[in-house]
Design an enzyme around this catalytic site. Structure first.
Site, PDB file in Angstrom:
ATOM      1  CB  CYS A 209      -0.940  -0.003   1.212  1.00  0.00           C
ATOM      2  SG  CYS A 209      -2.162  -1.346   1.189  1.00  0.00           S
ATOM      3  CG  HIS A 210       0.706   3.870   2.000  1.00  0.00           C
ATOM      4  ND1 HIS A 210      -0.347   3.171   2.523  1.00  0.00           N
ATOM      5  CD2 HIS A 210       0.167   4.918   1.319  1.00  0.00           C
ATOM      6  CE1 HIS A 210      -1.482   3.769   2.212  1.00  0.00           C
ATOM      7  NE2 HIS A 210      -1.201   4.826   1.468  1.00  0.00           N
ATOM      8  N   GLY A 211       4.520   0.987   1.021  1.00  0.00           N
ATOM      9  CA  GLY A 211       5.947   0.667   0.978  1.00  0.00           C
ATOM     10  C   GLY A 211       6.617   0.512   2.319  1.00  0.00           C
TER      11      GLY A 211
END
Length: 245
Positions: A209-211
């Site tokens: 999703c956001h690393g």
């Protein structure tokens, strides 16, 4: 010749009215004054005549004297009446207490967890078939649980991590009850996504999703996640069986 009493009284009243009328015309007093006086005198004459001719008056001072034979002569402290009163009061109190008990039981039962919730509170898993260096994902209370069978090299690598390099500093020995088994809640601590296993720069888990990057101990090493992945309550029932919850 004798006249009836009522006829005589009417004649007296008529004569008085005529007399008062003639006197009112001769004097300067108002007619209403003479009329009032005549009416009062006539009323007195009728009252005196009726009282002399009528018989004795029954004043009815006490009604109980007429119903003595119908009265129930029961004393206030009669034993039969007292027993009945105690019986009614005791029965009413018993009913009130039973109703209050039922209400309390209903209220307490609504606060306890339902059967399906209690069934999901604890979950037992057999982990004997998980290969070394691999992991599985199980479900507990609607959440994904990562169970990883770690190799000795992975255990040594996580123990050698410098605590100063960690955003949420936590030793690997604290996060794993047994070094070869890691059990964590598989939810990213950033926005609640489910990370991918055996991915990322630290060979643990990677959140697409956001690393966010997690190591094999489930600790955040890189990315926006602020905390390590959560450790659920669990205990080992045997070497290959674990109870979560």
């Amino acid at each position: 010749m004798r006249y009836p009493q009522g006829t005589f009284a009417v004649g007296m009243l008529t004569s008085l009215v005529r007399t008062t009328s003639s006197r009112a015309a001769a004097t300067a007093l108002p007619a209403t004054t003479w009329t009032q006086r005549a009416g009062v005198a006539a009323a007195r004459n009728l009252a005196s005549s009726s009282s002399t001719s009528a018989g004795p008056v029954d004043k009815m001072e006490s009604f109980d004297n007429y119903y003595e034979k119908d009265k129930l002569h029961k004393q206030p402290g009669d034993p039969n009446k007292r027993d009945f009163t105690y019986f009614v009061l005791g029965g009413a109190r018993f009913i009130y207490a039973s109703a209050a008990r039922l209400v309390a039981l209903k209220f307490v039962s609504t606060m306890s967890a339902s059967a399906d919730v209690l069934a999901l509170a604890n979950a037992e898993f057999d982990i004997g078939d998980i290969p070394l260096g691999q992991g599985v994902t199980v479900k507990w209370r609607g959440k994904p649980i990562f169970i990883r069978h770690r190799t000795p090299a992975e255990i040594d690598r996580e123990n050698a991590v410098n605590m100063n390099e960690l955003r949420d500093a936590e030793a690997d020995t604290v996060r794993a009850q047994r070094p070869e088994w890691l059990i964590i809640v598989g939810i990213c601590t950033h926005l609640g996504c489910v990370p991918i296993a055996n991915a990322g720069e630290y060979h643990g888990w990677f959140c697409p999703c956001h690393g966010s990057h997690y190591d094999v101990s489930g600790r955040i090493r890189k990315g926006p996640a602020p905390l390590n992945m959560e450790i659920p309550p669990y205990k080992f029932l045997a070497d290959t069986k674990v109870l979560i919850g």
